[in-house]
Enzyme design. Structure first.
Site, PDB file in Angstrom:
ATOM      1  N   GLY A  57       0.818  -1.089   0.048  1.00  0.00           N
ATOM      2  CA  GLY A  57       0.109   0.205   0.135  1.00  0.00           C
ATOM      3  C   GLY A  57       0.906   1.375   0.027  1.00  0.00           C
ATOM      4  N   CYS A  58       0.259   2.389   0.331  1.00  0.00           N
ATOM      5  CA  CYS A  58       1.018   3.844   0.402  1.00  0.00           C
ATOM      6  C   CYS A  58       2.279   3.640   1.291  1.00  0.00           C
ATOM      7  CB  CYS A  58      -0.078   4.686   1.077  1.00  0.00           C
ATOM      8  SG  CYS A  58       0.692   6.283   1.002  1.00  0.00           S
TER       9      CYS A  58
END
EC number: 1.8.4.11
Length: 227
Positions: A57-58
């Site tokens: 993810g981020c």
């Protein structure tokens, strides 16, 4: 060692809070930057440590999580998993490459093992979510555990098998197990983004809650002062 049950819940978060850029002219606000002393580690110093690579993810969130772990010396946000050379944030975030947002973890194997880093990886995101983490969607946010040799690959696959045999998740794990090739460091303003931007809406609504969930399950892995 008894492996703690991982309880990670993917929350429904504000649509306005996203790791994706809103336009191609990004002007990040480095909040309280003057109060943060960033110790730049030379390449010579970092060469003394082992490296591990993960995507979940981020990278703002992932960097902050791994930096809180004992034995981790430094974490760098960047891009990996694709074939395009020297990708930019705009290219990756808009899905214009095959890279994912990833982190490079420099760690002391005498303090923390690769196995424990793999546990941190799986315990800090939802590995059953295909091409998505929280509010961020797209293959650039996919789950990848990179390996540099056969031993690391075996550790990753064995741990995935263990998680599935224990029924930790309600859905199949979709994490890619991928041989590491190359890592491209992200632009400077992405490094230590959570520390530098504590009032950013994404940090407050996504990164910090995700970090707090991780801390609840991995208290013994945390550096002093990270509790």
């Amino acid at each position: 060692m008894k492996i703690a049950t991982i309880t990670f819940l993917v929350s429904v978060l504000l649509a306005s809070a996203s790791c994706q850029p809103k336009n191609t002219s990004i002007k990040p606000v480095l909040a309280q930057q003057e109060a943060i002393e960033k110790i730049e580690l030379s390449s010579e110093v970092l060469q003394e440590y082992e490296t591990a690579y993960f995507a979940s993810g981020c990278f703002w969130c992932v960097e902050a999580i791994f930096e809180s772990v004992k034995g981790v010396k430094e974490v760098v946000s960047g891009y990996s998993g694709g074939t395009e050379k020297n990708p930019t944030y705009e290219q990756v975030a808009y899905g214009r490459t095959r890279h994912a947002e990833a982190v490079e973890v420099f760690y002391d194997p005498e303090v923390i093992s690769f196995t424990k880093l793999v546990q941190v990886f799986f315990g800090s995101h939802d590995p059953t979510s295909l091409n998505r983490q929280g509010p961020d969607s797209g293959a650039q946010y996919r789950s990848i555990a990179f390996y540099k040799n056969a031993a690391e690959k075996k550790i990753i696959t064995n741990y995935m098998t263990l998680l599935e045999s224990k029924g930790v998740y309600d859905r199949p794990i979709v994490t890619q197990v991928k041989e590491f090739d190359v890592f491209y460091k992200a632009e400077d303003y992405h490094q230590d983004f959570e520390k530098r931007n504590p009032n950013n809406s994404y940090i407050r609504n996504v990164s910090i809650p995700r970090y707090n969930r991780f801390k609840e399950n991995f208290k013994s892995y945390l550096k002093e002062g990270s509790h």
